[in-house]
Write a protein that holds these residues in place. Structure first.
Motif, PDB file in Angstrom:
ATOM      1  N   LYS A 506      43.128  47.209 -44.253  1.00 32.04           N
ATOM      2  CA  LYS A 506      44.012  46.044 -44.211  1.00 32.04           C
ATOM      3  C   LYS A 506      43.752  45.101 -45.386  1.00 32.04           C
ATOM      4  O   LYS A 506      44.337  44.014 -45.447  1.00 32.04           O
ATOM      5  CB  LYS A 506      43.844  45.290 -42.901  1.00 32.04           C
ATOM      6  CG  LYS A 506      44.270  46.098 -41.674  1.00 32.04           C
ATOM      7  CD  LYS A 506      44.076  45.302 -40.399  1.00 32.04           C
ATOM      8  CE  LYS A 506      44.495  46.106 -39.172  1.00 32.04           C
ATOM      9  NZ  LYS A 506      44.306  45.346 -37.911  1.00 32.04           N
ATOM     10  N   GLY A 507      42.889  45.484 -46.286  1.00 28.94           N
ATOM     11  CA  GLY A 507      42.587  44.657 -47.444  1.00 28.94           C
ATOM     12  C   GLY A 507      41.560  43.588 -47.176  1.00 28.94           C
ATOM     13  O   GLY A 507      41.350  42.706 -48.019  1.00 28.94           O
ATOM     14  N   ASP A 508      40.898  43.630 -46.008  1.00 31.24           N
ATOM     15  CA  ASP A 508      39.914  42.606 -45.668  1.00 31.24           C
ATOM     16  C   ASP A 508      38.521  43.013 -46.145  1.00 31.24           C
ATOM     17  O   ASP A 508      38.225  44.192 -46.360  1.00 31.24           O
ATOM     18  CB  ASP A 508      39.883  42.385 -44.154  1.00 31.24           C
ATOM     19  CG  ASP A 508      41.101  41.629 -43.656  1.00 31.24           C
ATOM     20  OD1 ASP A 508      41.699  40.903 -44.466  1.00 31.24           O
ATOM     21  OD2 ASP A 508      41.464  41.785 -42.476  1.00 31.24           O
ATOM     22  N   SER A 509      37.650  41.995 -46.256  1.00 33.10           N
ATOM     23  CA  SER A 509      36.267  42.232 -46.658  1.00 33.10           C
ATOM     24  C   SER A 509      35.344  42.009 -45.467  1.00 33.10           C
ATOM     25  O   SER A 509      35.785  41.726 -44.348  1.00 33.10           O
ATOM     26  CB  SER A 509      35.894  41.296 -47.812  1.00 33.10           C
ATOM     27  OG  SER A 509      36.044  39.940 -47.409  1.00 33.10           O
ATOM     28  N   VAL A 510      34.038  42.120 -45.707  1.00 33.93           N
ATOM     29  CA  VAL A 510      33.045  42.018 -44.636  1.00 33.93           C
ATOM     30  C   VAL A 510      33.085  40.625 -44.000  1.00 33.93           C
ATOM     31  O   VAL A 510      33.057  39.614 -44.705  1.00 33.93           O
ATOM     32  CB  VAL A 510      31.641  42.303 -45.195  1.00 33.93           C
ATOM     33  CG1 VAL A 510      30.587  42.146 -44.097  1.00 33.93           C
ATOM     34  CG2 VAL A 510      31.593  43.708 -45.782  1.00 33.93           C
ATOM     35  N   PRO A 511      33.171  40.539 -42.662  1.00 37.12           N
ATOM     36  CA  PRO A 511      33.214  39.224 -41.992  1.00 37.12           C
ATOM     37  C   PRO A 511      31.834  38.609 -41.861  1.00 37.12           C
ATOM     38  O   PRO A 511      31.036  39.007 -41.009  1.00 37.12           O
ATOM     39  CB  PRO A 511      33.793  39.569 -40.608  1.00 37.12           C
ATOM     40  CG  PRO A 511      33.397  40.996 -40.384  1.00 37.12           C
ATOM     41  CD  PRO A 511      33.349  41.652 -41.724  1.00 37.12           C
ATOM     42  N   TYR A 512      31.543  37.662 -42.724  1.00 38.00           N
ATOM     43  CA  TYR A 512      30.234  37.028 -42.725  1.00 38.00           C
ATOM     44  C   TYR A 512      30.409  35.557 -43.089  1.00 38.00           C
ATOM     45  O   TYR A 512      31.109  35.234 -44.042  1.00 38.00           O
ATOM     46  CB  TYR A 512      29.318  37.726 -43.739  1.00 38.00           C
ATOM     47  CG  TYR A 512      27.874  37.277 -43.694  1.00 38.00           C
ATOM     48  CD1 TYR A 512      26.924  37.997 -43.005  1.00 38.00           C
ATOM     49  CD2 TYR A 512      27.471  36.116 -44.350  1.00 38.00           C
ATOM     50  CE1 TYR A 512      25.594  37.592 -42.972  1.00 38.00           C
ATOM     51  CE2 TYR A 512      26.153  35.700 -44.314  1.00 38.00           C
ATOM     52  CZ  TYR A 512      25.213  36.442 -43.630  1.00 38.00           C
ATOM     53  OH  TYR A 512      23.920  36.029 -43.581  1.00 38.00           O
ATOM     54  N   TYR A 513      29.776  34.659 -42.289  1.00 41.75           N
ATOM     55  CA  TYR A 513      29.866  33.221 -42.547  1.00 41.75           C
ATOM     56  C   TYR A 513      28.477  32.593 -42.491  1.00 41.75           C
ATOM     57  O   TYR A 513      27.620  33.014 -41.701  1.00 41.75           O
ATOM     58  CB  TYR A 513      30.737  32.511 -41.499  1.00 41.75           C
ATOM     59  CG  TYR A 513      32.192  32.899 -41.500  1.00 41.75           C
ATOM     60  CD1 TYR A 513      33.099  32.307 -42.376  1.00 41.75           C
ATOM     61  CD2 TYR A 513      32.669  33.845 -40.599  1.00 41.75           C
ATOM     62  CE1 TYR A 513      34.440  32.650 -42.358  1.00 41.75           C
ATOM     63  CE2 TYR A 513      34.007  34.197 -40.585  1.00 41.75           C
ATOM     64  CZ  TYR A 513      34.885  33.597 -41.468  1.00 41.75           C
ATOM     65  OH  TYR A 513      36.215  33.947 -41.449  1.00 41.75           O
ATOM     66  N   ASP A 514      28.293  31.584 -43.311  1.00 43.35           N
ATOM     67  CA  ASP A 514      27.134  30.699 -43.169  1.00 43.35           C
ATOM     68  C   ASP A 514      27.554  29.504 -42.312  1.00 43.35           C
ATOM     69  O   ASP A 514      28.679  29.003 -42.440  1.00 43.35           O
ATOM     70  CB  ASP A 514      26.659  30.196 -44.531  1.00 43.35           C
ATOM     71  CG  ASP A 514      25.993  31.294 -45.349  1.00 43.35           C
ATOM     72  OD1 ASP A 514      25.458  32.228 -44.741  1.00 43.35           O
ATOM     73  OD2 ASP A 514      26.038  31.214 -46.590  1.00 43.35           O
ATOM     74  N   ILE A 515      26.646  29.045 -41.454  1.00 45.93           N
ATOM     75  CA  ILE A 515      26.912  27.847 -40.661  1.00 45.93           C
ATOM     76  C   ILE A 515      26.407  26.647 -41.450  1.00 45.93           C
ATOM     77  O   ILE A 515      25.208  26.551 -41.756  1.00 45.93           O
ATOM     78  CB  ILE A 515      26.250  27.925 -39.282  1.00 45.93           C
ATOM     79  CG1 ILE A 515      26.743  29.165 -38.528  1.00 45.93           C
ATOM     80  CG2 ILE A 515      26.544  26.666 -38.463  1.00 45.93           C
ATOM     81  CD1 ILE A 515      26.091  29.349 -37.173  1.00 45.93           C
ATOM     82  N   VAL A 529      23.768  21.838 -45.631  1.00 52.13           N
ATOM     83  CA  VAL A 529      22.557  22.541 -45.218  1.00 52.13           C
ATOM     84  C   VAL A 529      22.940  23.760 -44.395  1.00 52.13           C
ATOM     85  O   VAL A 529      23.726  23.657 -43.433  1.00 52.13           O
ATOM     86  CB  VAL A 529      21.635  21.613 -44.401  1.00 52.13           C
ATOM     87  CG1 VAL A 529      20.364  22.357 -43.978  1.00 52.13           C
ATOM     88  CG2 VAL A 529      21.279  20.374 -45.219  1.00 52.13           C
ATOM     89  N   ASN A 530      22.381  24.901 -44.758  1.00 52.24           N
ATOM     90  CA  ASN A 530      22.639  26.140 -44.021  1.00 52.24           C
ATOM     91  C   ASN A 530      21.749  26.165 -42.777  1.00 52.24           C
ATOM     92  O   ASN A 530      20.521  26.157 -42.884  1.00 52.24           O
ATOM     93  CB  ASN A 530      22.338  27.342 -44.922  1.00 52.24           C
ATOM     94  CG  ASN A 530      22.898  28.628 -44.355  1.00 52.24           C
ATOM     95  OD1 ASN A 530      23.040  28.757 -43.156  1.00 52.24           O
ATOM     96  ND2 ASN A 530      23.204  29.580 -45.220  1.00 52.24           N
ATOM     97  N   VAL A 531      22.372  26.191 -41.581  1.00 53.45           N
ATOM     98  CA  VAL A 531      21.612  26.141 -40.330  1.00 53.45           C
ATOM     99  C   VAL A 531      21.851  27.375 -39.464  1.00 53.45           C
ATOM    100  O   VAL A 531      21.504  27.389 -38.282  1.00 53.45           O
ATOM    101  CB  VAL A 531      21.968  24.870 -39.523  1.00 53.45           C
ATOM    102  CG1 VAL A 531      21.517  23.629 -40.246  1.00 53.45           C
ATOM    103  CG2 VAL A 531      23.470  24.815 -39.222  1.00 53.45           C
ATOM    104  N   GLY A 532      22.442  28.408 -40.002  1.00 57.66           N
ATOM    105  CA  GLY A 532      22.663  29.608 -39.209  1.00 57.66           C
ATOM    106  C   GLY A 532      23.638  30.531 -39.896  1.00 57.66           C
ATOM    107  O   GLY A 532      24.032  30.332 -41.053  1.00 57.66           O
ATOM    108  N   LEU A 533      24.058  31.535 -39.148  1.00 55.69           N
ATOM    109  CA  LEU A 533      25.004  32.497 -39.713  1.00 55.69           C
ATOM    110  C   LEU A 533      25.803  33.134 -38.596  1.00 55.69           C
ATOM    111  O   LEU A 533      25.430  33.097 -37.418  1.00 55.69           O
ATOM    112  CB  LEU A 533      24.257  33.562 -40.526  1.00 55.69           C
ATOM    113  CG  LEU A 533      23.215  34.422 -39.793  1.00 55.69           C
ATOM    114  CD1 LEU A 533      23.834  35.668 -39.191  1.00 55.69           C
ATOM    115  CD2 LEU A 533      22.096  34.825 -40.749  1.00 55.69           C
TER     116      LEU A 533
END
Length: 900
Positions: A506-515, A529-533
Motif C-alpha cells: 500500500k506504499g506505507d512504511s514501518v509504523p513506529y513513533y516516539d512518544i 523529551v522522548n518518554v517512550g515509544l
C-alpha cells in the motif's frame, strides 16, 4: 453532487473544451484531462482552468506539428530552488502556513494566492532535500556517473496552492527551455507533500502521468486505497497506527472524557474517524468535536475555546497541521486558558515554532506521537551555508532572515522590516531553523530522497533479458519513464543508519513513533523529551511503552491529570449510566447484599458463591456466618429450663416414692403416676436434643424422642382418666367394671397407645428420616443449620396422633369433672389437657413462621411449656397435700367421709 455543483461542472467542462481546442488536443487526450478535472472540487477546478493552461505541459499533448508559438506561457510560478541533473525530482514543501485568497470573480485571470507566515522549519526540510541530493551526487556507490537534479516549490500549506505547485512540477527544469509540448514529463518523482489534504490534490494530478510521489509528512489513512492513489508512497506511518496509539494512550492514563479538535482537511477528518473507530466499545468518550477552519477565522477559534473552557474534559486531542495551530494557539494564550492537557498528533508535536518560553505556561506537558527521529551528520553545517549573499535573488532566503532576525536583507517597498546586512550568523537559538539534534520530518525527507536514488540505482543495474517489464526488458537509461521508476520504488529495500527502509503493497512504511513530552528546558523554553515509544510491529497490547517517571504534565505537575465525566466508582459499587448521556457519564450505585465488585469502575456487581457473602464494604466475599440453636443467649436458658423441669419431675418422683403408702398416692394410682413422672422426665430431657449443631443422629432422635415420650405420657394420663371415670360411674355394687381396668389392662392400654406412635416413627425413619440441612433461603447472609423433617406427612401424623390422644383424654376428663369426691383428679386432668392443647395449637403457626434456628427453639419451648403444664396441673395439688397438708392425706378426707 448538489444541483448547482452539477451545473457548474457542465459549464466548466464546456469552457475547458473550448480553451483546449485552441491547442488542437486530440479527443482521446481531451477525455483524459476531463476525467482528471471531474475529480476536483469546484474551487480547484476553476483554478485548474486558469493555472493549468499557463504551463506548457498541457500543450505537450498537442500535435508535434503545432507551431512553437502556440505554446505560450501565460503565467509563471517560480520554484524556490532548482538544480540541473541527469534525472529530475520535484519537491513540494509548506514554506508558508497562511494564505490570502485573491478576488475570484472569473471575469479576468485571478492573481496567485498570497502566501504569508514563513515557516523556518519547512525551509529546513527543503535544505535537507538539497543536502541529500548533493550527497548522492558526490557518492561513488549510489548512482555513479549520474546526477540528480531537483525543482522545489512552495505549497503554502494549502491544497489550491499545492495544486498549482504540482502543475509547475510537471514541466521541465525551466519552462522557458521547453517551448514544445511533446514527450513525457521529465519529472521522475515528487518528494511531497506535507499535509494530507495537499497530498490528495497533488497525487490526483500526478496519477494520470503515473509519476510516483513520496510523502514525508502525509499520514492520512485514506492513502491506503491503491485504486485512488496508485502512485503514492510515504516514509511516515499510516494514521491508522497513530490513532491506535492515541487510543491506547488515553486508556493507559484512564482519560475517559476527552475533547477532539481537528483541522478542516482530509488528514483531520480521517484521523478523527479512525480514533472514534478505535474507541468504540472502550471506556473513553468524546465530550466534543470541533474543527479549526482551513482559512483561519478568529471568531470561530474563540467559539472553540469557549467550548474547551466550559467542558469537564481536561484532555484535548488535536489532529491538525502546524500552520493552522500557530494562530489558534496564539489566540488561545490571549484567552489565558490553562489546565488543558494537550495530546498532539505527529503533524505538530515536534513543531519548533512552539518552543518559545511564552508557550510553556499554556502548552507545557503536551504529549504526542512523533515520527521516528534520525541522524543527518552534515545537516547542521549545511544549514549554515544559507545566506543572502549566496542566494541574492532568492525571496525565500530573505524571508528566512525576516523570520529569524526581524530584518530584511533585500529591502523593498513591499515589506516593512528594517534593513540588515545579511551577514548575521545562524545561531543555535534559532531552533525553528537550526534544530538538528533530533530531526524527524527532515529525516523523512532525507529517507525519501534516498529511496528515489536507490530505486534509480536498481533500475540502472537492470540487465537486458532479466528485466521486470514486457519481454523481460529493462528501462532505457536515457529515457526512463516515471511508471518504470515506480516499479522499483515498490520493491526498494535499503538500510539507513541501522533502519530498514522499504514500502509495503500500500506504499506505507514501518509504523513506529516516539512518544514526545513537552518539558521546560534550562532556559525556560520548551524541550521535546522522548518518554517512550510505540512499535506497531509488536503484538497487540505490547506496542506502547511509556516511562511515566520522566513525564511532566500540564501546569508543570508531576501527577497524571484527571479527565473524566464522572469520578471513578470505588470497589464495592458499580456504574449506572445516566439516561440520555454517554456511557462515560454515570452514577455510582453500591452493590446489593451478596454481590461484590473488587475493581474500580466495575460495570456490574458479581454474586458471591453459595456459601459466601459480601462483606460490609461489598469489596470481597467472606464465608457466611453459620447459625444453629447453640448454647448461647437462646440455647442456655432453654437448657437451664429443661434441666430444672427434669429435676422438679425427679423431685416429685422422690416425694411420691417416699409417700407411696399414703392415701393421696395410692388413691391416684401410684403406678400410673410413676409412669407419668418417668415420661415427663424424658419429655424435659428430650428438649436438650434440639440444642447444638444438627447431626444425622440428633435430627432423627429429636423428633422421634419427643413424639414417643409425649405419646407415652398422654397414654398414661388417658389410662388414669379411664380408671377415674370407671371408678365413679359404677352404679351397682355388683358391677365389677374395674376388673377390666386392672393394672394389667392399664399397662396394655399404655403399651398399645404408645406402640402406635412407635410404628409411625419407625415408618418415618425408614421411608424419609429427618436430616440436617443448610437453610440459605430465609437469610441469604447466613447459613442456618437445621433439621429438615424429611417427610412432612410423617411429621404431621406424629403431632396429629399426640393431638388425638390429648383430645380423647380431654373429653373423658371433661365428662368426669363433676363427679363427687374431695380429690376428683378428672378436674386436674381436664385443666392439664386444656393447657397442653393450647400450647400445641399455638405451636403450629409459631413453628411454621419461625425463622431458621428459631423453629427448633419454638419446638423446644413448646415441649417444655406443655411438660410444665402437665407436671404442675397433675402433681402440684398432690404435692401440696403431701408436703403441706398431711392432715388431709387420709382416705376419709379423700372419700369425703371425714367427720365434722
Amino acid at each position: 453532487m448538489r444541483g448547482y455543483e452539477i451545473s457548474n461542472y457542465i459549464t466548466l467542462c464546456r469552457e475547458i473544451t473550448r480553451l483546449l481546442s485552441v491547442y488542437k488536443l486530440p479527443n482521446s487526450k481531451l477525455s483524459g484531462v476531463l476525467t482528471l478535472t471531474v475529480s476536483m472540487p469546484p474551487l480547484a477546478l476553476f483554478s485548474f482552468i486558469f493555472y493549468a493552461l499557463s504551463f506548457t505541459h498541457v500543450s505537450r499533448y498537442a500535435s508535434t506539428a503545432t507551431a512553437a508559438e502556440d505554446c505560450i506561457l501565460r503565467n509563471s510560478f517560480q520554484p524556490g530552488f532548482v538544480a540541473e541533473g541527469d534525472f529530475i525530482i520535484g519537491g513540494i514543501f509548506p514554506l508558508h502556513y497562511n494564505q490570502e485568497m485573491p478576488d475570484q470573480n472569473y471575469t479576468y485571470t485571478p492573481p496567485p494566492v498570497k502566501c504569508n507566515g514563513f515557516d523556518p522549519r519547512a525551509f529546513r526540510w527543503v535544505q535537507t532535500m538539497r543536502l541529500a541530493v548533493e550527497e548522492i551526487n558526490e557518492s561513488t556507490e549510489l548512482l555513479p556517473n549520474h546526477t540528480l537534479g531537483y525543482k522545489i516549490f512552495d505549497s503554502c500549506a494549502y491544497p489550491l496552492t499545492g495544486q498549482r505547485a504540482a502543475l509547475a512540477v510537471l514541466n521541465g527544469l525551466s519552462e522557458a527551455d521547453s517551448p514544445m509540448c511533446s514527450g513525457a514529463s521529465p519529472m521522475l518523482a515528487v518528494i511531497g507533500e506535507s499535509g494530507s489534504a495537499q497530498s490528495i490534490v497533488v497525487s490526483r494530478l500526478l496519477r494520470p502521468f503515473r509519476i510516483p510521489m513520496i510523502s514525508y509528512f502525509s499520514s492520512c489513512a485514506c492513502f491506503t486505497d491503491r485504486r485512488k492513489y496508485p502512485t503514492f508512497f510515504r516514509v511516515i506511518p499510516n494514521d491508522d497506527y497513530q490513532v491506535k496509539a492515541i487510543a491506547q494512550l488515553l486508556l493507559h492514563f484512564n482519560w475517559t472524557w476527552v475533547g477532539l479538535i481537528r483541522g478542516d482537511h482530509e488528514y483531520g477528518r480521517f484521523a478523527v474517524q479512525g480514533l472514534l473507530r478505535e474507541l468504540q466499545g472502550s471506556s473513553v468518550c468524546v465530550a466534543y468535536q470541533e474543527m479549526i477552519p482551513l482559512l483561519y477565522n478568529t471568531q470561530r477559534a474563540l467559539e472553540i475555546m469557549q467550548v474547551m473552557r466550559r467542558s469537564l474534559a481536561k484532555v484535548v486531542v488535536v489532529f491538525s497541521a502546524e500552520g493552522e495551530m500557530t494562530p489558534f494557539l496564539r489566540d488561545y494564550m490571549k484567552q489565558n486558558i490553562t489546565g488543558i492537557q494537550w495530546v498532539a498528533s505527529e503533524a505538530w508535536v515536534t513543531a519548533s515554532v512552539f518552543t518559545g518560553r511564552e508557550f510553556y505556561p499554556y502548552l507545557g506537558g503536551t504529549i504526542g506521537f512523533g515520527i521516528r527521529k534520525g541522524h543527518i551528520a552534515q545537516l547542521g553545517d549545511y544549514l549554515q551555508t544559507v545566506s543572502p549573499q549566496r542566494y541574492p535573488d532568492n525571496v525565500l532566503v530573505g524571508e528566512l532572515w525576516e523570520a529569524l532576525y526581524g530584518c530584511s536583507p533585500f529591502p523593498s517597498s513591499a515589506n516593512h522590516f528594517p534593513v540588515c546586512s545579511g551577514q548575521e550568523d545562524l545561531l543555535k537559538q534559532h531552533s525553528a531553523y537550526m534544530n538538528t539534534s533530533s530531526p524527524r520530518v527532515a529525516y523523512n525527507v532525507y529517507k525519501a530522497v534516498y529511496a528515489v536514488a536507490h530505486s534509480l540505482h536498481n533500475l540502472l543495474l537492470c540487465q537486458s533479458g532479466n528485466g521486470p517489464f514486457e519481454n523481460d526488458s529493462c528501462a532505457q537509461s536515457n529515457n526512463i519513464l516515471p511508471w518504470q521508476l515506480q516499479y522499483y520504488l515498490q520493491e526498494v529495500k535499503f538500510n539507513m543508519a541501522g533502519e530498514e527502509v522499504n514500502f509495503d503493497l500500500k506504499g506505507d512504511s514501518v509504523p513506529y513513533y516516539d512518544i514526545i513530552n513537552w518539558q521546560r528546558g534550562t532556559t525556560g523554553s520548551i524541550e521535546f523529551v522522548n518518554v517512550g515509544l510505540f512499535d506497531g510491529t509488536k503484538p497487540g497490547g505490547e506496542e506502547l511503552v511509556i516511562q511515566e517517571e520522566r513525564m511532566m504534565w500540564a501546569g508543570h505537575q508531576s501527577e497524571v491529570p484527571v479527565s473524566v465525566c464522572s469520578p471513578s466508582c470505588p470497589p464495592g459499587s458499580r456504574k449506572a449510566v445516566r439516561r440520555g448521556e454517554p456511557v462515560c457519564c454515570f452514577d455510582c450505585v453500591p452493590c446489593d447484599s451478596g454481590k461484590i465488585s473488587n475493581q474500580t469502575n466495575s460495570v456490574e456487581c458479581i454474586f458471591c458463591p453459595e456459601d459466601w457473602w459480601s462483606n460490609q464494604d461489598r469489596t470481597s466475599c467472606i464465608p457466611k456466618k453459620v447459625e444453629f440453636l447453640a448454647y448461647d443467649a437462646l440455647g442456655i436458658p432453654l437448657t437451664v429450663i429443661s434441666v430444672v423441669g427434669a429435676s422438679l419431675t425427679v423431685g416429685v418422683f422422690v416425694v411420691f416414692f417416699h409417700h407411696r403408702s399414703t392415701a393421696v398416692v395410692r388413691v391416684n394410682n401410684s403406678e400410673l403416676s410413676f409412669f407419668i413422672l418417668f415420661a415427663l422426665t424424658l419429655c424435659f430431657l428430650c428438649s436438650l436434643v434440639f440444642i447444638g449443631e444438627p447431626t444425622v443422629w440428633s435430627c432423627m432422635l429429636r423428633h422421634t424422642a419427643f413424639s414417643i415420650t409425649f405419646s407415652l405420657c398422654i397414654s398414661c394420663i388417658l389410662g388414669k382418666t379411664l380408671v377415674v371415670l370407671a371408678a365413679f360411674t359404677a352404679t351397682r355394687p355388683g358391677d365389677n367394671i374395674m376388673k377390666w381396668l386392672g393394672p394389667k389392662q392399664q399397662r396394655a392400654i399404655i403399651f398399645s397407645c404408645t406402640l402406635v406412635q412407635v410404628v409411625i416413627c419407625a415408618a418415618w425413619l425408614i421411608d424419609a428420616p429427618p436430616y440436617p440441612s443448610r437453610n440459605t433461603k430465609y437469610e441469604r447472609s447466613k447459613i442456618i443449620l437445621e433439621c429438615s423433617v424429611g417427610s412432612s406427612l410423617a411429621f404431621w401424623c406424629v403431632l396429629g396422633y399426640i393431638g388425638l390422644q390429648a383430645c380423647l383424654c380431654f373429653v373423658l376428663a371433661f365428662l368426669a369433672r363433676k363427679l363427687p369426691g374431695n380429690f376428683n383428679e378428672a378436674k386436674y386432668i381436664t385443666f392439664s389437657m386444656l393447657i397442653f392443647s393450647a400450647v400445641w395449637l399455638a405451636f403450629v403457626p409459631a413453628y411454621l413462621s419461625a425463622p431458621g434456628n428459631y423453629a427448633g427453639a419454638v419446638e423446644s419451648f413448646a415441649i417444655l411449656a406443655s411438660s410444665f403444664g402437665l407436671l404442675f396441673c397433675l402433681f402440684a395439688p398432690k404435692c401440696y397435700i403431701i408436703l403441706l397438708k398431711p392432715e388431709k392425706n387420709t382416705k376419709q378426707h379423700l372419700m369425703g367421709k371425714e367427720k365434722r
